[in-house]
Design a protein around this motif. Structure first.
Motif, PDB file in Angstrom:
ATOM      1  N   VAL A   4      -4.339  17.508  -0.668  1.00 35.77           N
ATOM      2  CA  VAL A   4      -3.683  16.215  -0.506  1.00 35.77           C
ATOM      3  C   VAL A   4      -4.240  15.291  -1.587  1.00 35.77           C
ATOM      4  O   VAL A   4      -5.449  15.205  -1.775  1.00 35.77           O
ATOM      5  N   GLN A   5      -3.344  14.612  -2.289  1.00 32.80           N
ATOM      6  CA  GLN A   5      -3.774  13.764  -3.400  1.00 32.80           C
ATOM      7  C   GLN A   5      -3.068  12.424  -3.337  1.00 32.80           C
ATOM      8  O   GLN A   5      -1.842  12.370  -3.314  1.00 32.80           O
ATOM      9  N   GLU A   6      -3.869  11.340  -3.354  1.00 29.28           N
ATOM     10  CA  GLU A   6      -3.308   9.995  -3.356  1.00 29.28           C
ATOM     11  C   GLU A   6      -3.233   9.450  -4.779  1.00 29.28           C
ATOM     12  O   GLU A   6      -4.000   9.860  -5.644  1.00 29.28           O
ATOM     13  N   SER A   7      -2.362   8.481  -4.956  1.00 33.59           N
ATOM     14  CA  SER A   7      -2.312   7.745  -6.211  1.00 33.59           C
ATOM     15  C   SER A   7      -1.725   6.374  -5.945  1.00 33.59           C
ATOM     16  O   SER A   7      -1.080   6.154  -4.908  1.00 33.59           O
ATOM     17  N   GLY A   8      -1.974   5.445  -6.861  1.00 32.81           N
ATOM     18  CA  GLY A   8      -1.296   4.159  -6.794  1.00 32.81           C
ATOM     19  C   GLY A   8      -2.118   2.979  -6.331  1.00 32.81           C
ATOM     20  O   GLY A   8      -1.577   1.885  -6.192  1.00 32.81           O
ATOM     21  N   GLY A   9      -3.403   3.151  -6.088  1.00 32.58           N
ATOM     22  CA  GLY A   9      -4.194   2.001  -5.669  1.00 32.58           C
ATOM     23  C   GLY A   9      -4.436   1.043  -6.812  1.00 32.58           C
ATOM     24  O   GLY A   9      -4.003   1.268  -7.943  1.00 32.58           O
ATOM     25  N   GLY A  10      -5.128  -0.058  -6.530  1.00 34.88           N
ATOM     26  CA  GLY A  10      -5.443  -1.011  -7.565  1.00 34.88           C
ATOM     27  C   GLY A  10      -5.751  -2.372  -6.988  1.00 34.88           C
ATOM     28  O   GLY A  10      -6.016  -2.519  -5.792  1.00 34.88           O
ATOM     29  N   PRO A  14      -3.304 -11.864  -3.217  1.00 32.57           N
ATOM     30  CA  PRO A  14      -2.722 -12.035  -1.879  1.00 32.57           C
ATOM     31  C   PRO A  14      -1.230 -12.375  -1.980  1.00 32.57           C
ATOM     32  O   PRO A  14      -0.816 -13.171  -2.825  1.00 32.57           O
ATOM     33  N   GLY A  15      -0.468 -11.745  -1.117  1.00 33.79           N
ATOM     34  CA  GLY A  15       0.975 -11.916  -1.145  1.00 33.79           C
ATOM     35  C   GLY A  15       1.700 -10.921  -2.015  1.00 33.79           C
ATOM     36  O   GLY A  15       2.931 -10.830  -1.981  1.00 33.79           O
ATOM     37  N   GLY A  16       0.956 -10.162  -2.795  1.00 33.55           N
ATOM     38  CA  GLY A  16       1.544  -9.186  -3.698  1.00 33.55           C
ATOM     39  C   GLY A  16       1.871  -7.868  -3.021  1.00 33.55           C
ATOM     40  O   GLY A  16       1.721  -7.713  -1.803  1.00 33.55           O
ATOM     41  N   SER A  17       2.306  -6.922  -3.845  1.00 32.54           N
ATOM     42  CA  SER A  17       2.739  -5.613  -3.340  1.00 32.54           C
ATOM     43  C   SER A  17       2.104  -4.485  -4.137  1.00 32.54           C
ATOM     44  O   SER A  17       1.789  -4.647  -5.319  1.00 32.54           O
ATOM     45  N   LEU A  18       1.930  -3.367  -3.468  1.00 38.28           N
ATOM     46  CA  LEU A  18       1.475  -2.138  -4.105  1.00 38.28           C
ATOM     47  C   LEU A  18       2.186  -0.975  -3.432  1.00 38.28           C
ATOM     48  O   LEU A  18       2.553  -1.057  -2.252  1.00 38.28           O
ATOM     49  N   ARG A  19       2.350   0.108  -4.182  1.00 33.82           N
ATOM     50  CA  ARG A  19       2.927   1.326  -3.614  1.00 33.82           C
ATOM     51  C   ARG A  19       1.930   2.461  -3.786  1.00 33.82           C
ATOM     52  O   ARG A  19       1.476   2.727  -4.897  1.00 33.82           O
ATOM     53  N   LEU A  20       1.605   3.104  -2.687  1.00 34.47           N
ATOM     54  CA  LEU A  20       0.751   4.282  -2.717  1.00 34.47           C
ATOM     55  C   LEU A  20       1.605   5.528  -2.545  1.00 34.47           C
ATOM     56  O   LEU A  20       2.587   5.515  -1.816  1.00 34.47           O
ATOM     57  N   SER A  21       1.189   6.590  -3.200  1.00 35.64           N
ATOM     58  CA  SER A  21       1.895   7.854  -3.082  1.00 35.64           C
ATOM     59  C   SER A  21       0.923   8.947  -2.672  1.00 35.64           C
ATOM     60  O   SER A  21      -0.248   8.929  -3.052  1.00 35.64           O
ATOM     61  N   CYS A  22       1.417   9.879  -1.891  1.00 37.27           N
ATOM     62  CA  CYS A  22       0.597  10.994  -1.434  1.00 37.27           C
ATOM     63  C   CYS A  22       1.383  12.279  -1.613  1.00 37.27           C
ATOM     64  O   CYS A  22       2.499  12.392  -1.125  1.00 37.27           O
ATOM     65  N   ALA A  23       0.770  13.221  -2.302  1.00 39.59           N
ATOM     66  CA  ALA A  23       1.401  14.518  -2.521  1.00 39.59           C
ATOM     67  C   ALA A  23       0.591  15.604  -1.837  1.00 39.59           C
ATOM     68  O   ALA A  23      -0.624  15.692  -2.025  1.00 39.59           O
ATOM     69  N   ASP A  92      -6.557  -6.434   3.928  1.00 43.48           N
ATOM     70  CA  ASP A  92      -6.019  -5.102   3.649  1.00 43.48           C
ATOM     71  C   ASP A  92      -6.887  -4.345   2.641  1.00 43.48           C
ATOM     72  O   ASP A  92      -6.639  -3.163   2.377  1.00 43.48           O
ATOM     73  N   THR A  93      -7.860  -5.025   2.077  1.00 38.42           N
ATOM     74  CA  THR A  93      -8.755  -4.382   1.116  1.00 38.42           C
ATOM     75  C   THR A  93      -9.520  -3.244   1.780  1.00 38.42           C
ATOM     76  O   THR A  93     -10.156  -3.436   2.827  1.00 38.42           O
ATOM     77  N   ALA A  94      -9.433  -2.067   1.202  1.00 37.67           N
ATOM     78  CA  ALA A  94     -10.076  -0.884   1.774  1.00 37.67           C
ATOM     79  C   ALA A  94      -9.839   0.301   0.841  1.00 37.67           C
ATOM     80  O   ALA A  94      -9.067   0.206  -0.115  1.00 37.67           O
ATOM     81  N   ILE A  95     -10.486   1.395   1.156  1.00 34.50           N
ATOM     82  CA  ILE A  95     -10.117   2.667   0.556  1.00 34.50           C
ATOM     83  C   ILE A  95      -9.052   3.286   1.452  1.00 34.50           C
ATOM     84  O   ILE A  95      -9.249   3.402   2.668  1.00 34.50           O
ATOM     85  N   TYR A  96      -7.962   3.661   0.861  1.00 32.15           N
ATOM     86  CA  TYR A  96      -6.843   4.230   1.609  1.00 32.15           C
ATOM     87  C   TYR A  96      -6.830   5.741   1.417  1.00 32.15           C
ATOM     88  O   TYR A  96      -6.879   6.240   0.293  1.00 32.15           O
ATOM     89  N   TYR A  97      -6.765   6.445   2.537  1.00 35.03           N
ATOM     90  CA  TYR A  97      -6.774   7.896   2.542  1.00 35.03           C
ATOM     91  C   TYR A  97      -5.457   8.430   3.083  1.00 35.03           C
ATOM     92  O   TYR A  97      -4.942   7.935   4.092  1.00 35.03           O
ATOM     93  N   CYS A  98      -4.958   9.461   2.440  1.00 31.08           N
ATOM     94  CA  CYS A  98      -3.814  10.196   2.954  1.00 31.08           C
ATOM     95  C   CYS A  98      -4.322  11.435   3.667  1.00 31.08           C
ATOM     96  O   CYS A  98      -5.303  12.063   3.232  1.00 31.08           O
ATOM     97  N   ALA A  99      -3.656  11.782   4.758  1.00 30.78           N
ATOM     98  CA  ALA A  99      -4.069  12.940   5.535  1.00 30.78           C
ATOM     99  C   ALA A  99      -2.850  13.729   5.977  1.00 30.78           C
ATOM    100  O   ALA A  99      -1.777  13.157   6.190  1.00 30.78           O
ATOM    101  N   ALA A 100      -3.037  15.029   6.128  1.00 32.46           N
ATOM    102  CA  ALA A 100      -1.988  15.905   6.627  1.00 32.46           C
ATOM    103  C   ALA A 100      -2.539  16.723   7.779  1.00 32.46           C
ATOM    104  O   ALA A 100      -3.688  17.203   7.727  1.00 32.46           O
ATOM    105  N   SER A 101      -1.738  16.873   8.804  1.00 28.76           N
ATOM    106  CA  SER A 101      -2.179  17.672   9.949  1.00 28.76           C
ATOM    107  C   SER A 101      -2.002  19.158   9.647  1.00 28.76           C
ATOM    108  O   SER A 101      -1.169  19.545   8.832  1.00 28.76           O
TER     109      SER A 101
END
Length: 129
Positions: A4-10, A14-23, A92-101
């Protein structure tokens, strides 16, 4: 082997947008659940959004703290999910993790980190002015 691989952080104001992707790769993901969690130092990993693959799409569930601001959807590439984050707040500041069951989960298990077998390395999201 499932990966599982994340991308798109940064960084975003405040008030802005981001898109995260997980493959996800290395397995068959129909009926599995994919989810996003986040974690800040000293706190437990927190569920953000997740859903089970069903009928070629994904059926999302959200934490109350992000409902109405974040959107989970299937990505264009196979076995990818995207998390569109809008109206971002400093909390919302944090490390974001993607997970798969590793298997099919019932809905009530979606938010439980212990039910996920495969995790990405995480991507940092920082919301500040």
């Amino acid at each position: 082997q499932v990966q599982v691989q994340e991308s798109g952080g940064g960084w975003v104001q405040p008030g802005g947008s981001l898109r995260l992707s997980c493959a996800a790769s290395g397995g068959t993901f129909s009926s599995r659940t994919m989810a996003w969690f986040r974690q800040v130092p000293g706190k437990e990993r927190e569920f953000v959004a997740g859903g089970k693959w069903s009928g070629g799409g994904i059926m999302p569930a959200y934490a109350n703290s992000v409902k109405g601001r974040f959107t989970l959807s299937r990505g264009n590439a196979k076995n990818t999910v995207e998390l569109q984050m809008s109206s971002l707040k400093p909390e919302d500041t944090a490390i974001y993790y993607c997970a798969a069951s590793g298997s099919s989960l019932i809905t009530s298990e979606t938010g439980r980190p212990s039910r996920y077998d495969y995790w990405g390395q995480g991507t940092q999201v920082t919301v500040s002015s």
